[in-house]
Write a protein that holds these residues in place. Structure first.
Motif, mmCIF file in Angstrom:
data_model
loop_
_atom_site.group_PDB
_atom_site.id
_atom_site.type_symbol
_atom_site.label_atom_id
_atom_site.label_comp_id
_atom_site.label_asym_id
_atom_site.label_seq_id
_atom_site.Cartn_x
_atom_site.Cartn_y
_atom_site.Cartn_z
ATOM 1 N N LEU A 104 0.817 -1.214 0.000
ATOM 2 C CA LEU A 104 0.000 0.000 0.000
ATOM 3 C C LEU A 104 0.849 1.262 0.000
ATOM 4 N N ALA A 105 2.148 1.099 0.254
ATOM 5 C CA ALA A 105 3.028 2.267 0.346
ATOM 6 C C ALA A 105 3.694 2.620 -0.976
ATOM 7 N N GLN A 106 3.865 1.631 -1.864
ATOM 8 C CA GLN A 106 4.590 1.874 -3.110
ATOM 9 C C GLN A 106 3.922 1.117 -4.254
ATOM 10 N N GLN A 107 4.121 1.628 -5.460
ATOM 11 C CA GLN A 107 3.599 0.968 -6.654
ATOM 12 C C GLN A 107 4.610 0.013 -7.273
ATOM 13 N N GLU A 108 5.873 0.182 -6.918
ATOM 14 C CA GLU A 108 6.878 -0.739 -7.436
ATOM 15 C C GLU A 108 8.049 -0.870 -6.479
ATOM 16 N N PHE A 109 8.648 -2.040 -6.546
ATOM 17 C CA PHE A 109 9.808 -2.352 -5.704
ATOM 18 C C PHE A 109 10.872 -2.935 -6.617
ATOM 19 N N GLN A 110 12.074 -2.379 -6.568
ATOM 20 C CA GLN A 110 13.177 -2.914 -7.361
ATOM 21 C C GLN A 110 14.313 -3.204 -6.392
ATOM 22 N N CYS A 111 14.665 -4.470 -6.299
ATOM 23 C CA CYS A 111 15.608 -4.870 -5.259
ATOM 24 C C CYS A 111 16.881 -5.394 -5.890
ATOM 25 N N SER A 112 17.979 -4.739 -5.614
ATOM 26 C CA SER A 112 19.260 -5.189 -6.159
ATOM 27 C C SER A 112 19.822 -6.273 -5.266
ATOM 28 N N GLN A 113 20.809 -6.957 -5.803
ATOM 29 C CA GLN A 113 21.444 -7.998 -4.991
ATOM 30 C C GLN A 113 21.979 -7.405 -3.705
ATOM 31 N N ALA A 114 22.471 -6.173 -3.817
ATOM 32 C CA ALA A 114 23.026 -5.538 -2.631
ATOM 33 C C ALA A 114 21.965 -5.306 -1.563
ATOM 34 N N ASP A 115 20.675 -5.307 -1.972
ATOM 35 C CA ASP A 115 19.623 -5.129 -0.981
ATOM 36 C C ASP A 115 19.316 -6.418 -0.234
ATOM 37 N N MET A 116 19.807 -7.513 -0.763
ATOM 38 C CA MET A 116 19.364 -8.787 -0.243
ATOM 39 C C MET A 116 20.395 -9.354 0.729
ATOM 40 N N VAL A 117 20.465 -10.630 0.819
ATOM 41 C CA VAL A 117 21.201 -11.247 1.902
ATOM 42 C C VAL A 117 22.691 -10.915 1.880
ATOM 43 N N HIS A 118 23.245 -10.626 0.707
ATOM 44 C CA HIS A 118 24.690 -10.431 0.644
ATOM 45 C C HIS A 118 25.140 -9.098 1.217
ATOM 46 N N ARG A 119 24.211 -8.194 1.439
ATOM 47 C CA ARG A 119 24.633 -6.903 1.952
ATOM 48 C C ARG A 119 24.854 -6.911 3.464
#
Ligand SMILES: [Zn+2]
Length: 288
Positions: A104-119
């Motif tokens: 409900l807060a955003q219309q799109e989400f773009q997640c880079s690898q750096a956003d995920m477990v490796h960061r």
């Protein structure tokens, strides 16, 4: 439930109950089939904007994404170049977390690898929440503890758990370090320097932690981690705790495990400490 959203914890609990019930009816419980779950969850919740497709896409700079499409709902995309099933599963679960908690807060989400477990631990809060959801969904604590509660953790045990839950060893090790009552430190390093280091609650309380945010922290000389002639040591060897923490008692011994992840160009280190070993500077220790 209509337009409501969940917290990361309540979302994972709700879906875990569904999956437990489906397993009781004969469906395979693990690894979690996140794609099927994502395609059904919106209808189950009677939300007007379900996830209508899950598809591998040509999105080179992103690991995964979630996009609102007018009149249809949400498209969940993941990078078609990812070859690791564990990474794909975690990515889908992460995006499902955005759908359940943040849609409900955003219309799109773009997640880079750096956003995920490796960061590691320093992330934006919605990324932390999506990762927490994914971790809870894919490795529910009850079943996770059943696989990893042992007096002597090592990379073989974590590797078996990562196979059972179908996630990367790094994601499994992060789940363990954040939930164990043992004193331990998990470190991800490249080329002799720490990317990040995470301590269990017990280790942190005993002063056994590294501050890596915004700092260059070299692996300590004399450690297995720093020795490039040693490839991997999954069950670990004893090492003087003073090698890693200079204020440790001179007789204190830890167990250091090492896993070189050549595919990703990094090394994981797990230090297992005795729960009674405190490594604060003497002045701090006397106040602790
Ligand atoms: Zn994300």
């Amino acid at each position: 439930m209509t337009e409501a959203t969940f917290t990361p914890a309540t979302a994972a609990i709700r879906l875990t109950h569904w999956l437990d019930a489906a397993a009781a009816a004969g469906l395979q419980r693990f690894p979690v089939d996140v794609e099927q779950l994502a395609l059904h969850v919106g209808k189950e919740l009677k939300w007007p904007d379900p996830i209508f497709k899950v598809v591998a896409a040509d999105i080179p700079s992103f690991e995964g994404g979630l996009f609102h499409v007018e009149d249809q709902g949400w498209a969940l995309l993941y990078n078609r170049n990812i070859t690791s099933e564990g990474r794909i599963r975690f990515t889908l679960a992460h995006e499902l977390g955005h759908y359940l908690v943040h849609r409900l807060a955003q219309q799109e989400f773009q997640c880079s690898q750096a956003d995920m477990v490796h960061r590691g631990p320093e992330m934006r809060s919605i990324e932390v929440e999506a990762d927490d959801f994914a971790s809870n969904l894919l490795m529910p604590m009850k079943q996770f503890r059943a696989c990893t509660s042992t007096s002597e953790i090592d990379f073989d045990i974590l590797s078996d758990a990562s196979s059972k839950f179908g996630v990367s060893l790094t994601a499994t090790a992060l789940r363990w370090i954040r939930s164990t009552e043992q004193s331990a430190v998990l470190i991800l390093s490249r080329d002799g320097f720490m990317d990040w280091a995470i301590s269990s609650d017990k280790a942190r309380a005993n002063g056994a932690f590294y501050k890596t945010k915004g700092r260059v922290v070299e692996l300590p000389p004399g450690s297995l981690a720093a020795d490039e002639t040693i490839a991997s040591n999954r069950s670990g060897d004893p090492i003087s705790l003073g090698t890693w923490f200079k204020h440790a008692h001179r007789d204190a011994v830890a167990r250091e495990m090492k896993l070189v992840c050549e595919n990703y160009g990094y090394t994981l280190t797990l230090l297992s400490l005795s729960n009674g070993d405190k490594v604060w500077e003497p002045k701090e220790w006397s106040n602790a």
